[in-house]
Design a protein around this motif. Structure first.
Motif: not given
Length: 406
Positions: A204-205, A330-341
């Motif tokens: 998923i990540s 960008l990649v870690p930012a998107f992964i972290l955003a999904e985890a936060q949501l």
């Protein structure tokens, strides 16, 4: 002695320019062929495998759903997200991996520079591990399933009071259930194997990172380079559009769509990919502006090369260092955003992501902290690895920036 060689003023430079613009690289041809195969698989999946009618057998399936690769004995159904992931892998292979092989001399130079940074090498190894396990793991490991009688099994070398699990898989010592190798990272409150969830969470990540970043890089690079090279009214219009879109609250739009149609990982990736390219466009534009003033660009313009060729063959490749380093952010930012949501309960509950697992274990921190800590550690090390790798790539690809900072 007579010669057929034409002099400079006899050469038809317009014809040479037109021919050079029509050149098809191995990368482009490989991408086209791979995309063609992928399209055929998609058509096969849509018309011949799934649906209520099987045109190959001439049978009415009566609403029965068939996995994509069931005819060859592999019970795996390809989703929309999988198709997008395949597209991103094709582009990554032909425009990132293959160029490293085609430019062996520069690759060896960058590799020597990278090896000096040991944290970056460890980070690279970790990310390769995450990528390989994330892509291949779900193929050989069955999906995690709920087994209520196996809930709250502790990880190896840990224990939990025996009143929490219904059935303790490991031995019970002094009233405490001991962890076993059968569930190396323990189980959740629903009895799902955390090890399997983390393996599927790796995929998923990777999907989030590859697909969303591909959308952002494609749009941002196109807008940034065109804006920088065209200048004038084109630059003004594109940058004002960037200002307008950058001021738009993407999170509010996501909540609105979530309320109307419901949440989903596909929605998250596409939405944040389409509304998160503004910073990349500005970053690429600033680097491309510097490149347009270089002497080789002016010489290319004087030779009669088309605008398309100048942008494709000169400005974009010479801005690649800024694009690559931006990807590592960008990649870690998107992964972290999904985890936060997901932690806030705004993600796709059907997706076994690290964020969903962290959210699922927050109510059990007092007696089963491993439910949250295991995915949290994987998430932490993955984001840290991208940051270390990004710093090393910046030093290797753009040594002048490192010299200026010192």
């Amino acid at each position: 002695m007579a010669t057929d060689r034409a002099t400079f003023d006899q050469v038809d430079w317009d014809q040479i320019t037109e021919e050079s613009d029509r050149e098809l690289s191995v990368n482009f041809l490989g991408t086209v062929v791979s995309m063609g195969v992928l399209v055929l698989l998609m058509l096969y999946d849509h018309f011949l495998v799934t649906g209520s009618y099987d045109s190959m057998l001439g049978l009415d399936l009566g609403g029965q759903y068939t996995p994509t690769f069931a005819p060859i004995g592999w019970e795996y159904d390809v989703t929309q997200l999988d198709w997008l992931f395949a597209v991103s892998l094709i582009l990554f292979g032909f425009y990132v991996v293959l160029p490293l092989y085609q430019n062996a001399r520069m690759t060896k130079y960058y590799w020597r520079e990278m090896k000096r940074n040991r944290p970056a090498m460890v980070s690279l190894g970790w990310l390769i591990f995450i990528f390989v396990i994330g892509v291949l793991g779900p193929i050989v490991i069955p999906a995690p399933e709920s087994e209520l009688f196996l809930k709250y099994q502790p990880p190896m070398f840990l224990e939990i009071p025996s009143n929490y699990p219904i059935n303790c898989v490991g031995p019970v010592v002094d009233g405490a259930c001991q962890g076993t190798l059968q569930y190396p990272l323990g189980t959740t409150q629903n009895g799902k194997d955390i090890f399997k969830i983390i393996i599927y969470g790796m995929q998923i990540s990777m999907k989030i990172g590859f697909i969303a970043t591909l959308i952002v890089i494609t749009i941002g690079t196109a807008v940034g380079t065109v804006s920088a090279y065209a200048g004038g009214l084109v630059d003004e219009v594109l940058m004002r559009w960037v200002d307008i879109q950058q001021s738009f609250p993407t999170f509010i739009l996501y909540l609105l769509i979530l309320y109307i149609w419901g949440g989903g990982l596909f929605l998250f990736i596409v939405l944040f990919g389409l509304f998160a390219w503004e910073g990349t466009a500005r970053y690429v534009r600033s680097n491309a502006l510097a490149k347009t003033e270089e002497e080789y660009i002016k010489a290319t313009q004087l030779s009669g090369a088309s605008t398309y060729r100048i942008i494709r063959a000169h400005i974009v490749p010479n801005s690649a260092s800024s694009i690559i380093t931006n990807i590592t952010l960008l990649v870690p930012a998107f992964i972290l955003a999904e985890a936060q949501l997901a932690f806030l309960g705004l993600g796709d509950s059907a997706v076994p992501s690290w964020g969903q697992l962290i959210s699922a274990g927050r109510s059990d921190l007092g007696f089963a902290p491993w439910i949250t800590l295991a995915p949290g550690m994987f998430l932490f090390f993955t984001i840290l690895a991208f940051n270390f790798l990004g710093d090393a790539l910046l030093d290797a690809l753009n040594p002048e920036a490192d010299a200026e900072s010192e």
